[in-house]
Design an enzyme around this catalytic site. Structure first.
Site, PDB file in Angstrom:
ATOM      1  CG  HIS A   1      -1.894   0.980   1.406  1.00 49.31           C
ATOM      2  ND1 HIS A   1      -1.637   2.249   1.866  1.00 49.31           N
ATOM      3  CD2 HIS A   1      -3.232   0.931   1.164  1.00 49.31           C
ATOM      4  CE1 HIS A   1      -2.774   2.934   1.896  1.00 49.31           C
ATOM      5  NE2 HIS A   1      -3.753   2.162   1.478  1.00 49.31           N
TER       6      HIS A   1
ATOM      7  CG  ASP B   1       0.653  -2.323   6.227  1.00 48.41           C
ATOM      8  OD1 ASP B   1      -0.294  -2.442   7.023  1.00 48.41           O
ATOM      9  OD2 ASP B   1       0.576  -1.680   5.166  1.00 48.41           O
TER      10      ASP B   1
ATOM     11  CD  GLN C   1      -6.771  -4.491   3.830  1.00 45.17           C
ATOM     12  OE1 GLN C   1      -7.683  -5.268   4.134  1.00 45.17           O
ATOM     13  NE2 GLN C   1      -7.000  -3.225   3.541  1.00 45.17           N
TER      14      GLN C   1
ATOM     15  CE  LYS D   1      -7.307  -0.354   6.125  1.00 46.51           C
ATOM     16  NZ  LYS D   1      -8.060   0.084   4.946  1.00 46.51           N
TER      17      LYS D   1
ATOM     18  CB  CYS E   1      -3.828   3.422  -1.521  1.00 49.35           C
ATOM     19  SG  CYS E   1      -5.004   4.722  -1.278  1.00 49.35           S
TER      20      CYS E   1
HETATM   21  N1  PMP Z   1      -1.726  -0.751   4.662  1.00 49.31           N
HETATM   22  C1  PMP Z   1      -2.658  -1.454   4.017  1.00 49.31           C
HETATM   23  C2  PMP Z   1      -2.277  -2.807   3.480  1.00 49.31           C
HETATM   24  C3  PMP Z   1      -3.931  -0.943   3.844  1.00 49.31           C
HETATM   25  O1  PMP Z   1      -4.855  -1.650   3.194  1.00 49.31           O
HETATM   26  C4  PMP Z   1      -4.242   0.338   4.369  1.00 49.31           C
HETATM   27  C5  PMP Z   1      -5.610   0.949   4.190  1.00 49.31           C
HETATM   28  N2  PMP Z   1      -6.194   0.750   2.958  1.00 49.31           N
HETATM   29  C6  PMP Z   1      -3.240   1.024   5.057  1.00 49.31           C
HETATM   30  C7  PMP Z   1      -2.005   0.442   5.188  1.00 49.31           C
HETATM   31  C8  PMP Z   1      -3.482   2.369   5.632  1.00 49.31           C
HETATM   32  O2  PMP Z   1      -4.464   2.310   6.621  1.00 49.31           O
HETATM   33  P1  PMP Z   1      -5.047   3.662   7.252  1.00 49.31           P
HETATM   34  O3  PMP Z   1      -5.504   4.490   6.087  1.00 49.31           O
HETATM   35  O4  PMP Z   1      -6.156   3.194   8.107  1.00 49.31           O
HETATM   36  O5  PMP Z   1      -3.932   4.297   7.994  1.00 49.31           O
END
Ligand code: PMP
Length: 421
Positions: free
Chosen positions: A138, A215, A218, A241, A379
């Site tokens: 991401h 990270d 997910q 999430k 993203c």
């Molecule tokens: N890492 C991953 C794999 C994600 O899917 C996301 C959110 N789509 C994020 C980081 C960022 O999360 P947040 O916007 O809640 O900080």
């Protein structure tokens, strides 16, 4: 082009390992109708919905417990502090961290990664050092490291993935050299659903003496996470999430590393003493929690941890796997639909293209059918580039989804195909 069923799909008779009807009653938003159809909410990878016990806990906090924390001896401040710190213990249990002080509250996964970039990266990395990320990241696990590279003259090295969205572990092993200082990898890809073998990848990095940030944005909503078993150095996730509040999340870090790091932000609560000559920083985790935090967010996150623990993460993973298998089977009956991301180990994410239809049109048409999916680059533009697509449509499932909602999605795609061909 019209949609033609290739063959009758084998029907999976899915029986969730929990009372799904009762669970769904916990989520008031799932009762909505959208465009005259029952809502099928399949955008859980972007943000999951909040159950009544978490909503009630937030109301209880705001109506009976709110005050600023850590700084007063009055009843409400002590109550709020106990709720805030109590939730930290719940996060510790959720991640199986050794100690509560290894859990730092953040605004979410993004802020957690930025915290490590500032606290660890800016302190310990210098010109010529290298950071390994993967092609599946991401943007929030790419851009902070690029910023560090720009500032320090470090270099980003990228683990490639194959046509299924599986990381090339041989290539990964070859990226290590005497300059490698950090590995930052996603546990589960938000765009494809690939579950990366992070435990093995961490062991490889450690064999080279390199720490690893995972990270878990997910992964934490879908798998049982055990940071001690993984032996990761940092792990992060976002509460929203996980059916919790937005603007809230957590970073796990090994105590020894957190203690060596510099603070992320300066301000109240992160200090032990301040004079104009010198500030002595507070102990972890408070060193990293400057200012009045999202107290309600932490309390809500704690309630979320309780809620998920009562269902059981293994049960959640099992039902979501059944939903994914069924959806994948159904998609395979559709001509002109390509699933992007076919790794053998996947979380409940189904990215797809409908031949001849722009993903945004797919999303708009599915919305007409009451089906909420995400369309775009998620993203994760490097993933899109890897698969040579500008965007995909993505259905992502949560434990409260049903097989009937999968059917609604598939019927919606058939209608999209009829409309556009
Ligand atoms: N890492 C991953 C794999 C994600 O899917 C996301 C959110 N789509 C994020 C980081 C960022 O999360 P947040 O916007 O809640 O900080």
């Amino acid at each position: 082009m019209s949609a033609v069923a290739k063959s009758a799909p084998a029907v999976i008779v899915g029986t969730p390992p929990f009372d799904l009807a009762r669970i769904r009653r916990d989520f008031p938003i799932l009762d909505l109708t959208v465009n005259g159809r029952p809502l099928a909410y399949l955008d859980n990878a972007a943000s999951a919905q909040m159950p009544r016990p978490v909503i009630d806990r937030l109301i209880q906090y705001e109506t009976r417990e709110h005050a600023n924390i850590h700084r007063a001896v009055h009843y409400l401040s002590e109550t709020a502090t106990a709720a805030y710190e109590g939730a930290r213990g719940k996060v510790r249990r959720f991640l199986n961290a050794r100690e509560e002080r290894e859990v730092i509250y953040t605004r979410g996964a993004t802020e957690a990664i930025n915290l490590v970039m500032h606290g660890y990266g800016r302190k310990f990395l210098t010109e010529g050092d290298e950071i390994i990320v993967s092609q599946l990241e991401h943007h929030s696990n790419i851009v902070p490291w690029q910023m560090l590279c720009g500032e320090k003259g470090c270099k980003l090295r990228v683990i490639p993935c194959d046509e299924r969205g599986v990381l090339d572990l041989d290539a990964y092993g070859k990226l290590f050299n005497g300059h490698t200082r950090l590995v930052a990898i996603t546990h589960v890809s938000n765009a494809l659903g690939t579950i990366n073998p992070v435990k093995d990848m961490i062991a490889t990095a450690h064999a080279h003496g390199v720490p690893v940030l995972v990270d878990g944005a997910q992964a934490a909503p879908h798998l049982a996470v055990d940071v001690q078993d993984l032996d990761c150095d940092f792990y992060c996730f976002s509460a929203h999430k996980l059916c919790g509040p937005t603007g809230m999340g957590a970073l796990y870090g090994k105590a020894g590393l957190l203690e060596k790091m510099q603070p992320f932000q300066g301000g109240g609560d992160m200090i032990l003493s301040v004079t104009f000559e010198k500030t002595v920083y507070n102990v972890i985790p408070h060193k990293f929690e400057a200012g009045t935090p999202h107290i309600a967010g932490a309390v809500g996150l704690g309630a979320t941890m309780d809620y998920l623990a009562a269902i059981g993460m293994d049960n959640i993973a099992a039902w979501e796997h059944a939903l994914l298998s069924y959806a994948t089977q159904q998609f395979e009956t559709l001509d002109g639909v390509r699933i992007i991301g076919t790794a053998p180990e996947k979380a409940a994410v189904l990215s797809f293209e409908v031949k001849g239809v722009h993903p945004h049109d797919v999303g708009t048409m599915l919305n007409e059918e009451g089906v909420a999916v995400r369309t775009g680059h998620h993203c994760a533009q490097p993933v899109m580039q890897r698969f040579r697509v500008p965007a995909t449509a993505r259905a992502s499932f949560a434990f409260y989804n049903t097989m009937a909602e999968v059917d609604q999605l598939v019927a919606g795609i058939r209608r999209v195909q009829q409309m556009f061909t």
